[in-house]
Scaffold this motif. Structure first.
Motif, PDB file in Angstrom:
ATOM      1  N   GLY A 299      26.350   5.012  13.448  1.00  0.00           N
ATOM      2  CA  GLY A 299      25.715   6.305  13.269  1.00  0.00           C
ATOM      3  C   GLY A 299      24.922   6.666  14.496  1.00  0.00           C
ATOM      4  N   SER A 300      23.924   7.494  14.331  1.00  0.00           N
ATOM      5  CA  SER A 300      23.113   7.919  15.472  1.00  0.00           C
ATOM      6  C   SER A 300      21.683   8.189  15.024  1.00  0.00           C
ATOM      7  CB  SER A 300      23.711   9.166  16.132  1.00  0.00           C
ATOM      8  OG  SER A 300      23.871  10.204  15.185  1.00  0.00           O
ATOM      9  N   LEU A 301      20.758   7.896  15.921  1.00  0.00           N
ATOM     10  CA  LEU A 301      19.340   8.168  15.708  1.00  0.00           C
ATOM     11  C   LEU A 301      19.053   9.578  16.197  1.00  0.00           C
ATOM     12  CD1 LEU A 301      16.708   6.796  14.741  1.00  0.00           C
ATOM     13  CD2 LEU A 301      16.284   6.185  17.113  1.00  0.00           C
ATOM     14  N   ILE A 302      18.439  10.397  15.333  1.00  0.00           N
ATOM     15  CA  ILE A 302      18.254  11.813  15.627  1.00  0.00           C
ATOM     16  C   ILE A 302      16.788  12.178  15.425  1.00  0.00           C
ATOM     17  CG2 ILE A 302      18.863  14.162  14.910  1.00  0.00           C
ATOM     18  CD1 ILE A 302      21.582  13.053  14.071  1.00  0.00           C
ATOM     19  N   TYR A 303      16.293  13.051  16.303  1.00  0.00           N
ATOM     20  CA  TYR A 303      14.972  13.654  16.160  1.00  0.00           C
ATOM     21  C   TYR A 303      15.191  15.105  15.726  1.00  0.00           C
ATOM     22  CZ  TYR A 303      13.310   9.579  18.716  1.00  0.00           C
ATOM     23  OH  TYR A 303      13.023   8.288  19.108  1.00  0.00           O
ATOM     24  N   ARG A 304      14.549  15.507  14.637  1.00  0.00           N
ATOM     25  CA  ARG A 304      14.880  16.808  14.051  1.00  0.00           C
ATOM     26  C   ARG A 304      13.615  17.579  13.672  1.00  0.00           C
ATOM     27  NH1 ARG A 304      17.964  16.721   8.442  1.00  0.00           N
ATOM     28  NH2 ARG A 304      15.887  16.059   7.758  1.00  0.00           N
ATOM     29  N   SER A 305      13.686  18.907  13.852  1.00  0.00           N
ATOM     30  CA  SER A 305      12.640  19.821  13.381  1.00  0.00           C
ATOM     31  C   SER A 305      13.291  20.878  12.497  1.00  0.00           C
ATOM     32  CB  SER A 305      11.912  20.506  14.541  1.00  0.00           C
ATOM     33  OG  SER A 305      11.231  19.574  15.345  1.00  0.00           O
ATOM     34  N   ARG A 306      12.552  21.290  11.466  1.00  0.00           N
ATOM     35  CA  ARG A 306      12.998  22.385  10.607  1.00  0.00           C
ATOM     36  C   ARG A 306      11.988  23.525  10.687  1.00  0.00           C
ATOM     37  NH1 ARG A 306      14.923  19.021   5.231  1.00  0.00           N
ATOM     38  NH2 ARG A 306      17.098  18.699   5.868  1.00  0.00           N
ATOM     39  N   LEU A 307      12.488  24.742  10.583  1.00  0.00           N
ATOM     40  CA  LEU A 307      11.593  25.885  10.677  1.00  0.00           C
ATOM     41  C   LEU A 307      10.802  26.072   9.391  1.00  0.00           C
ATOM     42  CD1 LEU A 307      13.129  26.518  13.275  1.00  0.00           C
ATOM     43  CD2 LEU A 307      12.981  28.945  12.642  1.00  0.00           C
ATOM     44  N   SER A 308       9.516  26.277   9.547  1.00  0.00           N
ATOM     45  CA  SER A 308       8.628  26.579   8.441  1.00  0.00           C
ATOM     46  C   SER A 308       7.818  27.803   8.826  1.00  0.00           C
ATOM     47  CB  SER A 308       7.710  25.380   8.143  1.00  0.00           C
ATOM     48  OG  SER A 308       6.774  25.708   7.138  1.00  0.00           O
ATOM     49  N   PHE A 309       8.008  28.909   8.081  1.00  0.00           N
ATOM     50  CA  PHE A 309       7.370  30.186   8.429  1.00  0.00           C
ATOM     51  C   PHE A 309       7.701  30.592   9.871  1.00  0.00           C
ATOM     52  CE2 PHE A 309       4.681  28.313   5.131  1.00  0.00           C
ATOM     53  CZ  PHE A 309       4.711  29.320   4.180  1.00  0.00           C
ATOM     54  N   CYS A 310       8.958  30.469  10.214  1.00  0.00           N
ATOM     55  CA  CYS A 310       9.537  30.890  11.496  1.00  0.00           C
ATOM     56  C   CYS A 310       9.213  29.965  12.659  1.00  0.00           C
ATOM     57  CB  CYS A 310       9.103  32.318  11.863  1.00  0.00           C
ATOM     58  SG  CYS A 310       9.613  33.553  10.649  1.00  0.00           S
ATOM     59  N   LYS A 311       8.320  28.994  12.471  1.00  0.00           N
ATOM     60  CA  LYS A 311       7.988  28.054  13.543  1.00  0.00           C
ATOM     61  C   LYS A 311       8.510  26.668  13.182  1.00  0.00           C
ATOM     62  CE  LYS A 311       3.575  28.541  13.476  1.00  0.00           C
ATOM     63  NZ  LYS A 311       2.146  28.382  13.867  1.00  0.00           N
ATOM     64  N   PRO A 312       8.953  25.889  14.165  1.00  0.00           N
ATOM     65  CA  PRO A 312       9.462  24.543  13.864  1.00  0.00           C
ATOM     66  C   PRO A 312       8.337  23.573  13.511  1.00  0.00           C
ATOM     67  CG  PRO A 312       9.499  24.928  16.225  1.00  0.00           C
ATOM     68  CD  PRO A 312       9.097  26.220  15.598  1.00  0.00           C
ATOM     69  N   ASP A 313       8.607  22.703  12.551  1.00  0.00           N
ATOM     70  CA  ASP A 313       7.670  21.637  12.211  1.00  0.00           C
ATOM     71  C   ASP A 313       7.719  20.552  13.279  1.00  0.00           C
ATOM     72  OD1 ASP A 313       6.875  22.844   9.850  1.00  0.00           O
ATOM     73  OD2 ASP A 313       8.495  21.911   8.697  1.00  0.00           O
ATOM     74  N   ASP A 314       6.765  19.624  13.191  1.00  0.00           N
ATOM     75  CA  ASP A 314       6.788  18.485  14.101  1.00  0.00           C
ATOM     76  C   ASP A 314       8.071  17.683  13.886  1.00  0.00           C
ATOM     77  OD1 ASP A 314       4.336  19.158  15.143  1.00  0.00           O
ATOM     78  OD2 ASP A 314       3.211  17.919  13.717  1.00  0.00           O
ATOM     79  N   PRO A 315       8.620  17.116  14.950  1.00  0.00           N
ATOM     80  CA  PRO A 315       9.890  16.373  14.803  1.00  0.00           C
ATOM     81  C   PRO A 315       9.748  15.152  13.891  1.00  0.00           C
ATOM     82  CG  PRO A 315       9.426  16.870  17.111  1.00  0.00           C
ATOM     83  CD  PRO A 315       8.174  17.187  16.349  1.00  0.00           C
TER      84      PRO A 315
END
Length: 516
Positions: free
Chosen positions: A363-379
């Motif tokens: 597999g792979s190790l991934i750093y991800r952010s999701r948008l919350s109120f149009c701004k990305p959350d911390d990874p």
């Protein structure tokens, strides 16, 4: 008048039909037993309640009995205490009716059985010693009143240690849970019967332990099945299995009155037997909740007498992990994990069995952010793989907790915990196990007439390259425009992926309007 007398004489001369009670055949224990546990899908991420597991099990028992010809009542002793009687089915002879006998050999059961009969009251006075006298029970277990040579009195109200001794157990009382089933008219003889029923008070869970390699490209995965039983019956050398997935269950089989009946049968309310019990003139009157179920009672046999004494509840220690691995089988659209050797599903206990061992998954190790109120959350960090054979797995994964370690310069270290939902074959699996370290984001925003303009800078301070993702969920209330990079489309979302070299950064800009 003569016409009326003749039919009356015929009726008097006709033989009277006397109702006969069906003979009772006792089956003390099964020769073989199987236990299939089902996981509670509504429990979510909560742990199994050891004292009251919220799911059920399918119990199958094989018994050999000898039946008399005609209609007979079979008493199956040693069934699960949480049996749902309306779910019971019997193969080998046709049943006509079924009933769970709640009259257990307990304090409440003995008091009810001996109401109106003679017993012996034993008192222990620290000053004068032990005395015994005859008594007659005059009430049921909720208000235990007895008659003695000194008059009527409430038991357990004198302040002295008191014990009732019963001159023998009635045949209607059983020390084990009992299911009675009445057969239809049958020829009789020795038959082998298979009894199957649903019992409440069971559950199971999956626990995964994974170790990432130093590069985060491979996961060594190991998994346990934790099987829990709060039942009072132990199933020795049972063929055991666990079913993963959600099943449809009828309202009839959700009845847990069996457990309520056991609690009521074992409970002898000694707190409400003494006077005064409170009147309307007492102020204030506070409603006192019912006491917890009494601890199990131990029955001491003194000759032919039965002496009831209190016993402390002893928890069985959790059984150590077994060096066996459950085998996965298809069960329609569900998955069955069968333990390959007989195991004992002990009363009020938990047992662990491995069902995945030594699986090396690419597999792979991934750093991800999701948008919350149009701004990305911390990874956040996650390990992603596809559940297929060519990547090292390719088996359905039941929901459970995942504990993740990673190999490094200082050896194997804990990096976090994740929650795994039920996953099927060829499905993508994301194990989110903690906040990102060394990967940060910086967000700048500016209001404009057409919406809010965002510029996001992602920086990688790690000494190795990382993969970063930003997810834009499809939201009909927020319009995404003027994106500076190309986005990939996935079900329900769009995503930006960036490969960040060591000590590098990447930027993305976009416009969002009508953010909630």
């Amino acid at each position: 008048m003569r016409r009326l007398v003749a039919p009356l004489l015929l009726l008097l001369a006709a033989p009277m039909v006397v109702a006969q009670t069906a003979p009772v055949v006792l089956s003390p224990a099964p020769q073989q037993v199987g236990v299939t546990l089902y996981r509670d899908p509504d429990r979510g991420e909560r742990k199994i309640d050891r004292d009251d597991p919220s799911s059920f099990a399918l119990i199958t028992e094989t018994r050999t009995i000898t039946l008399p010809p005609g209609v007979a009542t079979i008493r199956f002793e040693g069934v699960a205490s949480g049996i749902v009687p309306q779910s019971a089915i019997m193969f080998g002879t046709d049943p006509r009716e079924r009933n769970r006998d709640a009259a257990l050999l307990s304090q409440a059961g003995l008091v009810d059985a001996f109401t109106g009969q003679r017993v012996v009251l034993r008192r222990t006075n620290p000053a004068t010693g032990e005395t015994e006298e005859r008594a007659t029970i005059r009430s049921a277990a909720d208000r235990l009143i007895i008659d003695t040579p000194r008059g009527a009195e409430a038991v357990y109200c004198s302040g002295l240690a008191q014990t009732l001794i019963y001159p023998g157990a009635p045949a209607t009382l059983a020390a084990k849970p009992v299911l009675s089933m009445t057969t239809k008219d049958q020829p009789g003889g020795t038959v082998t019967i298979t009894l199957a029923y649903i019992a409440t008070g069971f559950d199971w869970d999956a626990t995964y332990v994974g170790t990432l390699d130093e590069a985060g490209a491979r996961l060594d995965l190991f998994a346990w099945l934790t099987m829990a039983s709060a039942d009072e019956t132990s199933f020795v050398d049972a063929t055991t299995a666990a079913v993963a997935g959600r099943i449809n269950r009828s309202d009839e089989t959700r009845d847990d009155t069996a457990r309520a009946a056991i609690s009521a049968a074992r409970r002898l309310n000694t707190a409400s037997q003494c006077w005064p019990a409170g009147t309307t003139s007492d102020v204030p009157y506070i409603s006192i909740p019912p006491p917890p179920p009494s601890p199990p009672m131990m029955m001491e046999m003194a000759g032919e007498d039965i002496v009831v004494t209190g016993a402390a509840v002893r928890r069985q220690a959790m059984a150590p992990p077994m060096a066996i691995t459950a085998e996965a089988e298809n069960l329609s659209d569900l998955k069955l994990y069968r333990v390959p050797i007989p195991v004992t599903v002990a009363a009020k206990s938990q047992k662990q069995v491995a069902f995945l061992a030594d699986r090396r998954i690419d597999g792979s190790l991934i750093y991800r952010s999701r948008l919350s109120f149009c701004k990305p959350d911390d990874p956040e960090m996650l390990f992603r793989f596809r559940n297929r054979k060519r990547d090292g797995l390719g088996e359905p994964l039941p929901a459970g907790k995942v504990i993740l370690y990673q190999m490094g310069a200082r050896g194997r270290q804990l990096v976090g915990e994740a929650t795994l939902a039920d996953k099927t074959i060829d499905e993508e699996v994301d194990l989110v196990f903690g906040g990102a370290q060394g990967v940060t984001i910086d967000t700048e925003s500016q209001q404009a007439k057409d919406g809010t303009h965002y510029t996001v800078t992602v920086r990688n301070a790690q000494p190795f390259p990382v993969r970063y993702e930003m997810e834009f969920m499809n939201d009909p209330n927020a319009a995404l425009r003027n994106v500076s990079v190309r986005l990939a489309s996935k079900p329900g979302k769009r995503m930006w992926t960036a490969a960040l070299a060591p000590n590098s950064e990447a930027k993305i800009s976009y416009v969002m309007s009508e953010c909630r």
